[in-house]
Design a protein around this motif. Structure first.
Motif, short mmCIF file in Angstrom:
data_model
loop_
_atom_site.label_atom_id
_atom_site.label_comp_id
_atom_site.label_asym_id
_atom_site.label_seq_id
_atom_site.Cartn_x
_atom_site.Cartn_y
_atom_site.Cartn_z
N PRO A 113 -3.28 -42.50 4.51
CA PRO A 113 -3.14 -43.38 3.35
C PRO A 113 -4.47 -43.96 2.89
CG PRO A 113 -2.38 -44.47 5.35
CD PRO A 113 -2.64 -43.05 5.72
N PRO A 115 -7.01 -46.89 1.71
CA PRO A 115 -7.11 -48.32 2.05
C PRO A 115 -6.39 -49.19 1.03
CG PRO A 115 -9.25 -47.23 2.25
CD PRO A 115 -8.33 -46.25 1.59
N ASP A 116 -5.95 -50.35 1.47
CA ASP A 116 -5.26 -51.27 0.58
C ASP A 116 -6.08 -51.55 -0.67
OD1 ASP A 116 -3.20 -51.42 2.37
OD2 ASP A 116 -3.80 -53.34 3.24
N GLY A 117 -5.42 -51.50 -1.81
CA GLY A 117 -6.06 -51.86 -3.07
C GLY A 117 -6.71 -50.71 -3.80
N ARG A 132 5.22 -42.08 -6.37
CA ARG A 132 6.38 -42.65 -5.67
C ARG A 132 7.50 -41.62 -5.56
NH1 ARG A 132 4.73 -47.41 -8.48
NH2 ARG A 132 6.16 -46.98 -10.21
N HIS A 142 0.24 -37.42 2.24
CA HIS A 142 -0.18 -38.71 1.71
C HIS A 142 -0.63 -38.51 0.26
CE1 HIS A 142 -0.33 -39.60 6.04
NE2 HIS A 142 0.00 -40.82 5.65
N ASP A 144 -1.09 -40.47 -2.25
CA ASP A 144 -2.12 -41.33 -2.83
C ASP A 144 -3.51 -40.78 -2.53
OD1 ASP A 144 -1.84 -41.87 -0.09
OD2 ASP A 144 -2.17 -44.04 -0.31
N ARG A 145 -3.70 -40.28 -1.30
CA ARG A 145 -5.00 -39.70 -0.94
C ARG A 145 -5.23 -38.40 -1.71
NH1 ARG A 145 -9.39 -41.72 2.12
NH2 ARG A 145 -7.90 -42.60 3.61
#
Length: 226
Positions: A113, A115-117, A132, A142, A144-145
């Motif tokens: 994943p 990092p946050d943000g 999503r 993953h 998002d990556r």
């Protein structure tokens, strides 16, 4: 892995793991660029340039330094287009003759994943919605990556054609999954700003491919010469 994402006219060289054996030493001009770098940065810089020189050899181009140009983009020998990528334990270089491709971009990232943000900073609302759905339907990657990697590949293909910055939010990337393999597929980046002109034609999008393998996600974009 990267070679599976690119046309046959592209040559690629990859390095896996953290073993420095077999990698070519830096040229003095390259040494100057990492004289003050921490060991990890220096190693990655060395390994990926070793990959690039071996790729030159595959094209019968004399090996030579790969120095950094504007915004850190690699400066390739005349008549070549190319791209490099590295992350922890992996490095790759891809090169082609400028008569075969107008530009190309590659990127590899750890299949974990973001990092946050980070996703909020790089993804358009429509992209986030599509991610999503992908995560719900196919949780094995993953996403998002993968989107982040695709944005990097798009920028690497964009910059040599324009000499301009492309913000993360200036390309809308749609990821498609291969019907026969849920860990690979294609991508299309619709440019939300005026695209480069190649052979008299204004480009409105870039097409590419992706793969998830060996705990990595990798993407590649190849821009045809006409």
């Amino acid at each position: 892995m990267i070679d599976e994402l690119l046309p046959d006219s592209v040559v690629t060289v990859e390095a896996h793991g953290r073993d420095d054996a077999g990698h070519l030493p830096l040229y003095p001009e390259e040494e100057e660029l990492v004289a003050l770098a921490v060991p990890k940065r220096r190693r990655e810089f060395t390994v990926v340039r070793s990959c690039a020189r071996r790729a030159m050899e595959k094209l019968d181009v004399p090996a030579q330094p790969v120095l950094s140009g504007e915004r850190g983009a690699p400066r390739w020998p005349a008549g070549l287009v190319g791209s490099m990528t590295h992350c922890d334990g992996y490095a790759a270089a891809a090169l082609a003759r400028a008569t075969d491709l107008a530009s190309l971009g590659i990127d590899a990232e750890p299949d974990g994943p973001l990092p946050d943000g980070v996703l909020a900073a790089v993804a358009l609302p429509a992209e986030a919605r599509r991610l999503r759905l992908l995560a719900e339907e196919r949780p094995g990657v993953h996403w998002d990556r993968l989107l982040f990697s695709a944005k990097e590949s798009v920028y690497k293909a964009w910059f040599p054609l324009t000499g301009k910055w492309l913000d993360f939010l200036e390309a809308d990337i749609e990821i498609s999954v291969s019907p026969g393999d849920p860990r690979r597929g294609t991508l299309r980046a619709t440019l939300l700003v005026p695209g480069p002109t190649v052979a008299g034609r204004r480009l409105t999008h870039f097409d590419g491919r992706w793969i998830a393998r060996h705990h990595l996600v990798a993407t590649a974009v190849a821009v045809p010469p006409a």
